[in-house]
Design an enzyme around this catalytic site. Sequence first.
Site, short mmCIF file in Angstrom:
data_model
loop_
_atom_site.label_atom_id
_atom_site.label_comp_id
_atom_site.label_asym_id
_atom_site.label_seq_id
_atom_site.Cartn_x
_atom_site.Cartn_y
_atom_site.Cartn_z
N ASP A 1 21.75 26.63 0.07
CA ASP A 1 21.45 27.29 -1.22
C ASP A 1 20.11 26.78 -1.75
OD1 ASP A 1 23.92 28.76 -1.47
OD2 ASP A 1 24.88 26.83 -1.79
N ASP B 1 14.86 30.90 3.98
CA ASP B 1 14.01 32.07 3.75
C ASP B 1 13.32 31.93 2.39
OD1 ASP B 1 16.34 32.29 2.27
OD2 ASP B 1 16.29 34.48 2.25
N THR C 1 22.67 34.13 11.32
CA THR C 1 23.80 34.03 10.39
C THR C 1 23.74 35.24 9.44
OG1 THR C 1 22.51 32.85 8.74
CG2 THR C 1 23.63 31.51 10.41
N ARG C 2 24.75 35.34 8.60
CA ARG C 2 24.79 36.43 7.62
C ARG C 2 23.56 36.35 6.70
NH1 ARG C 2 27.85 36.17 2.91
NH2 ARG C 2 27.68 38.11 1.78
N TYR C 3 23.21 35.14 6.29
CA TYR C 3 22.07 34.99 5.39
C TYR C 3 20.76 35.34 6.07
CZ TYR C 3 24.23 33.64 1.12
OH TYR C 3 24.96 33.69 -0.04
C1 LIG Z 1 23.31 30.35 1.27
S1 LIG Z 1 24.83 29.99 2.01
C2 LIG Z 1 24.45 30.04 3.77
C3 LIG Z 1 25.68 30.20 4.61
C4 LIG Z 1 25.46 30.25 6.11
N1 LIG Z 1 24.95 28.98 6.61
C5 LIG Z 1 24.52 31.37 6.50
O1 LIG Z 1 23.39 31.08 6.94
O2 LIG Z 1 24.95 32.56 6.39
C6 LIG Z 1 25.01 28.23 1.74
C7 LIG Z 1 26.38 27.74 2.04
O3 LIG Z 1 26.42 26.33 1.92
C8 LIG Z 1 27.63 25.96 1.29
N2 LIG Z 1 27.41 24.64 0.67
C9 LIG Z 1 26.65 24.38 -0.42
N3 LIG Z 1 26.67 23.06 -0.70
C10 LIG Z 1 27.45 22.49 0.26
C11 LIG Z 1 27.85 21.16 0.51
N4 LIG Z 1 27.46 20.15 -0.29
N5 LIG Z 1 28.65 20.91 1.57
C12 LIG Z 1 29.05 21.92 2.37
N6 LIG Z 1 28.70 23.20 2.19
C13 LIG Z 1 27.90 23.48 1.14
C14 LIG Z 1 27.90 27.07 0.30
O4 LIG Z 1 29.26 27.16 -0.07
C15 LIG Z 1 27.44 28.29 1.08
O5 LIG Z 1 28.47 28.87 1.84
#
Ligand SMILES: C[S@@+](CC[C@H](N)C(=O)[O-])C[C@H]1O[C@@H](n2cnc3c(N)ncnc32)[C@H](O)[C@@H]1O
Length: 199
Positions: free
Chosen positions: A101, A137, A175-177
């Site tokens: 994120d 990104d 990945t989806r993102y």
């Molecule tokens: C922007 S999404 C990207 C998801 C995936 N990696 C993708 O590329 O489609 C970021 C993900 O990181 C998870 N996340 C955020 N902080 C985290 C943490 N401290 N430990 C584990 N997961 C975390 C969020 O719940 C979210 O699903």
Amino acid sequence: MEINLTRENTLDPWACFSRDIDDIWLEIGFGGGEHLAWQAKTYPRIGFVGCEPFLNGIVKLLSRIRSMELENVRLYRDDARLLIARLPANIIGRAFILFPDPWPKLRHHKRRLISEGVLGSLAEVLRDEAEVRIATDDPSYLEWILWHFQRHPEFEWQASVPNDWRSSPHDWPPTRYEKKANAAGRKCTFLTYRRCRRL
Ligand SMILES: C[S@@+](CC[C@H](N)C(=O)[O-])C[C@H]1O[C@@H](n2cnc3c(N)ncnc32)[C@H](O)[C@@H]1O
């Protein structure tokens, strides 16, 4: 299937896998789990630990685990930092942090996963020469990631030509993102670091 932290000081991730494995890889924030499931299918002799607090993502990965009949994935349903703090040193062979994120607002930067503290804990649990794959990104988060890794003495960036960060290695499925970013016309950057050898 699920990793629960107890009051014990450290967690032995090898003990979480019932079958013989050669190494343990960690994915932090696996989202819908498509990358993790692909890796687990492609590398059946690796034990995968996936961390994700987002319930929908966990359900999606569980359904992939079932349909793809994966036996080498273990899940931790919480903040990866809590798990990393309980792992023994020198144990993880590869780590993935894909599209963390970005928290773009200045006042939210402190929420960003990449920080001096997290890189220090990660360096501790990674084996010598272990790879860390990270993608974003978001241009501002990219600068942040580069700055934090470049000043960390235990990580070495593996890029030598621009194509190394403009495209992902062959065994790094989107990945989806990543797909969302591409559809929106945002450029993705793929960074590979190596944990330096301990002296
Ligand atoms: C922007 S999404 C990207 C998801 C995936 N990696 C993708 O590329 O489609 C970021 C993900 O990181 C998870 N996340 C955020 N902080 C985290 C943490 N401290 N430990 C584990 N997961 C975390 C969020 O719940 C979210 O699903």
